[in-house]
Design a protein around this motif. Structure first.
Motif, PDB file in Angstrom:
ATOM      1  N   ILE A   1     -55.443  27.704  -9.343  1.00 29.65           N
ATOM      2  CA  ILE A   1     -54.680  27.137 -10.344  1.00 29.65           C
ATOM      3  C   ILE A   1     -54.851  25.648  -9.863  1.00 29.65           C
ATOM      4  N   PRO A   2     -55.564  24.883 -10.735  1.00 28.26           N
ATOM      5  CA  PRO A   2     -55.737  23.348 -10.337  1.00 28.26           C
ATOM      6  C   PRO A   2     -54.309  22.625 -10.212  1.00 28.26           C
ATOM      7  N   SER A   3     -54.625  21.619  -9.190  1.00 32.37           N
ATOM      8  CA  SER A   3     -53.338  20.782  -8.880  1.00 32.37           C
ATOM      9  C   SER A   3     -53.024  19.803  -9.851  1.00 32.37           C
ATOM     10  N   LEU A   4     -53.915  19.723 -10.850  1.00 32.25           N
ATOM     11  CA  LEU A   4     -53.547  18.755 -12.117  1.00 32.25           C
ATOM     12  C   LEU A   4     -53.867  19.346 -13.222  1.00 32.25           C
ATOM     13  N   SER A   5     -53.223  19.078 -14.438  1.00 30.48           N
ATOM     14  CA  SER A   5     -53.570  19.601 -15.639  1.00 30.48           C
ATOM     15  C   SER A   5     -54.823  19.258 -16.230  1.00 30.48           C
ATOM     16  N   LYS A   6     -55.752  20.338 -16.616  1.00 32.48           N
ATOM     17  CA  LYS A   6     -57.092  19.611 -17.332  1.00 32.48           C
ATOM     18  C   LYS A   6     -57.119  18.602 -18.178  1.00 32.48           C
ATOM     19  N   ASN A   7     -55.846  18.548 -18.723  1.00 29.11           N
ATOM     20  CA  ASN A   7     -55.692  17.447 -19.710  1.00 29.11           C
ATOM     21  C   ASN A   7     -55.440  16.224 -19.304  1.00 29.11           C
ATOM     22  N   SER A   8     -55.257  16.004 -18.117  1.00 28.70           N
ATOM     23  CA  SER A   8     -54.989  14.635 -17.250  1.00 28.70           C
ATOM     24  C   SER A   8     -56.351  13.857 -17.455  1.00 28.70           C
ATOM     25  N   LYS A   9     -55.978  12.354 -17.426  1.00 30.01           N
ATOM     26  CA  LYS A   9     -57.158  11.666 -17.403  1.00 30.01           C
ATOM     27  C   LYS A   9     -57.812  11.391 -16.059  1.00 30.01           C
ATOM     28  N   LYS A  10     -56.972  11.891 -15.069  1.00 30.26           N
ATOM     29  CA  LYS A  10     -57.120  11.929 -13.572  1.00 30.26           C
ATOM     30  C   LYS A  10     -57.837  13.108 -12.971  1.00 30.26           C
ATOM     31  N   PHE A  11     -58.125  14.217 -13.906  1.00 32.38           N
ATOM     32  CA  PHE A  11     -58.374  15.424 -13.468  1.00 32.38           C
ATOM     33  C   PHE A  11     -59.951  15.245 -13.066  1.00 32.38           C
ATOM     34  N   THR A  12     -60.334  15.889 -11.996  1.00 32.62           N
ATOM     35  CA  THR A  12     -61.538  16.109 -11.391  1.00 32.62           C
ATOM     36  C   THR A  12     -61.638  17.129 -10.905  1.00 32.62           C
ATOM     37  N   PRO A  13     -62.215  18.130 -11.435  1.00 31.79           N
ATOM     38  CA  PRO A  13     -62.201  19.630 -10.697  1.00 31.79           C
ATOM     39  C   PRO A  13     -62.753  19.977  -9.408  1.00 31.79           C
ATOM     40  N   ASP A  14     -63.844  19.116  -9.175  1.00 30.13           N
ATOM     41  CA  ASP A  14     -64.656  18.986  -7.768  1.00 30.13           C
ATOM     42  C   ASP A  14     -64.206  17.634  -7.040  1.00 30.13           C
ATOM     43  N   GLY A  15     -63.292  16.993  -7.591  1.00 25.81           N
ATOM     44  CA  GLY A  15     -62.902  15.640  -6.881  1.00 25.81           C
ATOM     45  C   GLY A  15     -62.336  15.757  -5.906  1.00 25.81           C
ATOM     46  N   ASP A  16     -61.503  14.579  -5.475  1.00 27.66           N
ATOM     47  CA  ASP A  16     -60.898  14.294  -4.314  1.00 27.66           C
ATOM     48  C   ASP A  16     -59.382  14.899  -4.290  1.00 27.66           C
ATOM     49  N   TYR A  17     -59.030  15.461  -3.393  1.00 28.39           N
ATOM     50  CA  TYR A  17     -57.702  15.985  -3.247  1.00 28.39           C
ATOM     51  C   TYR A  17     -56.804  16.485  -4.088  1.00 28.39           C
ATOM     52  N   TRP A  18     -55.691  15.857  -4.604  1.00 28.29           N
ATOM     53  CA  TRP A  18     -54.752  16.330  -5.676  1.00 28.29           C
ATOM     54  C   TRP A  18     -55.139  16.159  -7.247  1.00 28.29           C
ATOM     55  N   ARG A  19     -56.313  15.779  -7.342  1.00 28.04           N
ATOM     56  CA  ARG A  19     -56.850  15.480  -8.568  1.00 28.04           C
ATOM     57  C   ARG A  19     -57.471  16.557  -9.356  1.00 28.04           C
ATOM     58  N   TYR A  67     -59.758  24.062  -2.602  1.00 29.13           N
ATOM     59  CA  TYR A  67     -60.896  24.344  -3.239  1.00 29.13           C
ATOM     60  C   TYR A  67     -61.297  23.758  -4.521  1.00 29.13           C
ATOM     61  N   SER A  68     -62.597  23.629  -4.758  1.00 29.49           N
ATOM     62  CA  SER A  68     -62.872  23.116  -6.056  1.00 29.49           C
ATOM     63  C   SER A  68     -62.585  23.761  -7.384  1.00 29.49           C
ATOM     64  N   SER A  69     -61.844  23.549  -8.198  1.00 30.82           N
ATOM     65  CA  SER A  69     -61.694  24.174  -9.343  1.00 30.82           C
ATOM     66  C   SER A  69     -62.750  24.323 -10.435  1.00 30.82           C
ATOM     67  N   LYS A  70     -64.016  23.603  -9.973  1.00 33.66           N
ATOM     68  CA  LYS A  70     -65.198  23.717 -10.670  1.00 33.66           C
ATOM     69  C   LYS A  70     -66.081  25.080 -10.223  1.00 33.66           C
ATOM     70  N   THR A  71     -66.224  24.921  -8.771  1.00 34.53           N
ATOM     71  CA  THR A  71     -67.171  25.968  -8.302  1.00 34.53           C
ATOM     72  C   THR A  71     -66.200  27.101  -7.509  1.00 34.53           C
ATOM     73  N   GLY A  72     -64.989  26.772  -6.785  1.00 33.96           N
ATOM     74  CA  GLY A  72     -64.486  27.730  -6.199  1.00 33.96           C
ATOM     75  C   GLY A  72     -64.601  27.661  -4.558  1.00 33.96           C
ATOM     76  N   ARG A  73     -65.494  26.547  -4.282  1.00 35.71           N
ATOM     77  CA  ARG A  73     -65.681  26.472  -3.123  1.00 35.71           C
ATOM     78  C   ARG A  73     -65.062  25.587  -2.391  1.00 35.71           C
ATOM     79  N   GLY A  74     -64.695  25.531  -0.916  1.00 29.03           N
ATOM     80  CA  GLY A  74     -63.972  24.607  -0.138  1.00 29.03           C
ATOM     81  C   GLY A  74     -64.771  23.196   0.031  1.00 29.03           C
TER      82      GLY A  74
END
Length: 104
Positions: A1-19, A67-74
């Protein structure tokens, strides 16, 4: 479960930390809630957590803090900045979710 909604402007699935990365403590809390209200969905989450942790463990021998919500990798993709410690204890919560689900 991503830490931030995919609808958020700050969402980056493989990005840094809580985004948008997946954090085991969030998955654990959501699992515990689902366990009480929708056992079928809680088991689906448990199976996904199992896959997430085993994939990383089998490839690199790591249990990451997120973990990346894009790739599933740490580990982030090449050229992507993302902080994710490769040996962090709360990564083990993913295995605990699976064990508690009784899916084994």
């Amino acid at each position: 479960i991503p830490s931030l909604s995919k609808n958020s402007k700050k969402f980056t699935p493989d990005g840094d930390y809580w985004r948008g990365r997946i954090w085991p403590p969030i998955n654990y809390i959501v699992y515990k809630g689902l366990e009480k209200y929708n056992r079928e969905v809680s088991k689906l989450l448990a199976d996904k957590c199992r896959s997430l942790i085993l994939n990383e463990w089998n490839i690199d021998g790591h249990i990451h803090e997120n973990y990346s919500s894009k790739t599933g990798r740490g580990e982030p993709e090449e050229g992507v900045y993302a902080r994710s410690c490769p040996m962090y204890t709360w990564g083990g919560l993913l295995a605990l979710i699976y064990l508690e689900s009784g899916s084994q």
